[in-house]
Design an enzyme around this catalytic site. Structure first.
Site, PDB file in Angstrom:
ATOM      1  CG  ASN A  10       9.423 -11.401 -18.176  1.00 38.00           C
ATOM      2  OD1 ASN A  10       9.133 -12.315 -18.613  1.00 38.00           O
ATOM      3  ND2 ASN A  10       8.583 -10.205 -18.162  1.00 38.00           N
ATOM      4  CE  LYS A  12      10.209  -8.788 -20.963  1.00 38.86           C
ATOM      5  NZ  LYS A  12      10.460  -7.234 -21.330  1.00 38.86           N
ATOM      6  CG  HIS A  96       5.327  -7.480 -18.198  1.00 46.21           C
ATOM      7  ND1 HIS A  96       5.569  -6.759 -19.344  1.00 46.21           N
ATOM      8  CD2 HIS A  96       6.576  -7.614 -17.541  1.00 46.21           C
ATOM      9  CE1 HIS A  96       6.835  -6.383 -19.568  1.00 46.21           C
ATOM     10  NE2 HIS A  96       7.263  -6.917 -18.445  1.00 46.21           N
ATOM     11  CD  GLU A  98       7.196  -6.809 -22.656  1.00 44.06           C
ATOM     12  OE1 GLU A  98       8.295  -6.489 -22.823  1.00 44.06           O
ATOM     13  OE2 GLU A  98       6.984  -8.118 -22.375  1.00 44.06           O
ATOM     14  CD  GLU A 166       8.699  -5.025 -14.939  1.00 42.30           C
ATOM     15  OE1 GLU A 166       7.972  -5.377 -15.918  1.00 42.30           O
ATOM     16  OE2 GLU A 166       9.792  -5.346 -15.006  1.00 42.30           O
ATOM     17  N   GLY A 172      13.296  -2.779 -22.268  1.00 44.82           N
ATOM     18  CA  GLY A 172      13.819  -3.125 -23.516  1.00 44.82           C
ATOM     19  C   GLY A 172      14.536  -1.850 -24.150  1.00 44.82           C
ATOM     20  CB  SER A 212      17.038  -0.971 -19.289  1.00 42.57           C
ATOM     21  OG  SER A 212      16.436  -1.032 -20.397  1.00 42.57           O
TER      22      SER A 212
HETATM   23  O1  LIG Z   1       9.863  -6.384 -18.995  1.00 43.13           O
HETATM   24  C1  LIG Z   1      10.836  -6.338 -17.953  1.00 43.13           C
HETATM   25  C2  LIG Z   1      12.331  -5.883 -18.035  1.00 43.13           C
HETATM   26  O2  LIG Z   1      12.766  -5.943 -19.364  1.00 43.13           O
HETATM   27  P1  LIG Z   1      14.300  -5.537 -19.738  1.00 43.13           P
HETATM   28  O3  LIG Z   1      15.260  -5.728 -18.616  1.00 43.13           O
HETATM   29  O4  LIG Z   1      14.556  -6.202 -21.013  1.00 43.13           O
HETATM   30  O5  LIG Z   1      14.058  -3.692 -19.879  1.00 43.13           O
HETATM   31  N1  LIG Z   1      10.723  -7.096 -16.939  1.00 43.13           N
HETATM   32  O6  LIG Z   1       9.688  -8.001 -16.759  1.00 43.13           O
END
Ligand SMILES: O=C(COP(=O)(O)O)NO
Length: 249
Positions: A10, A12, A96, A98, A166, A172, A212
């Site tokens: 991803n 992003k 997601h 976010e 997740e 992150g 992570s």
């Molecule tokens: O959001 C994430 C994971 O992000 P990280 O690997 O940077 O924690 N995947 O969709």
């Protein structure tokens, strides 16, 4: 079980034309297990989808990071599932954390998006996961159950679904879930699907972990029986993404 390992990257909201071209060059040279062992999908920002699709090695696929909830039209700024199909983009990440947090995407909205994208012929990676506060309050599976129910209420066919667990507190932050933590939630998700969808879907559906993941922790996580792969953020923008894919071996 026979669930093929799945590794998603991803990207992003990252990259420039120059940087994504360089990243694809690195990915295209990476030595990874064959397609019958691992399925690899990378998710660039919308603006780079045609470019990446044209440059990426043929054994990797491309995903969008979102899609609108219904047929396209007067929805300024949105990208429709039909447009992704028209571009030949086979996968889409939906729900997601976010987007759930920053754009207030509700469980029901995500469920409707998943159903619509599947109806348009896309393969979908719906994301579920709890915040640290919810985990510390012992609400992890309450939260995830609500998220799963909103999807299961609208989805009939699961063969084109790869579920991503997740934990928000691991995204992150560098605080990866332990293999036991990941396995425990993946088992509980699979049990919920067995009880609320079907045993068959529960045994077939791939449940991937995100939060992570990096070249140093991927192997141990990958050896958990119910961890069927990863959805990688930050590390998918680096050469170590190839090492993470190798964890499928
Ligand atoms: O959001 C994430 C994971 O992000 P990280 O690997 O940077 O924690 N995947 O969709």
């Amino acid at each position: 079980m026979g669930r093929k390992f799945f590794v998603g990257g991803n990207w992003k909201c990252n990259g420039t034309t120059e940087s994504v071209k360089k990243l694809v060059e690195v990915l295209n040279q990476g030595e990874v297990p064959s397609e019958d062992i691992v399925e690899v999908v990378v998710a660039p920002p919308f603006v780079f989808l045609p470019l990446i699709k044209s440059l990426l090695r043929s054994d990797f696929a491309v995903a969008a990071q979102n899609a609108w909830v219904k047929k396209g039209g007067a929805f300024t700024g949105e990208i429709s599932a039909e447009q992704l199909v028209n571009l030949g983009i086979p996968w889409v990440i939906l729900g997601h954390s976010e987007r759930r947090a920053l754009l207030n995407e509700s469980n029901e909205f995500v469920g409707a998006k998943v159903a619509y994208a599947l109806e348009q012929g896309l393969k979908v990676i719906p994301c579920v996961g709890e915040t640290l506060e919810q985990r510390e309050a012992g609400k992890t599976m309450d939260v995830i159950t609500d998220q799963l129910k909103a999807i299961a209420d609208k989805v009939e066919h699961w063969e084109n679904v790869v579920l991503a667990y997740e934990p928000v507190w691991a995204i992150g932050t560098g605080k990866v879930a332990t293999p036991d933590q990941a396995q425990e939630v993946h088992v509980d998700i699979r049990k919920w699907i067995a009880a609320n969808v079907s045993e068959d879907v529960a045994s077939q559906v791939r449940i991937i972990y995100g939060g992570s993941v990096n070249g140093g922790n991927a192997n141990e996580l990958a050896h958990q029986p119910d961890v069927d792969g990863f959805l990688v953020g930050g590390a998918s923008l680096k050469p170590e993404f190839i090492d993470i894919i190798k964890a499928a071996e």
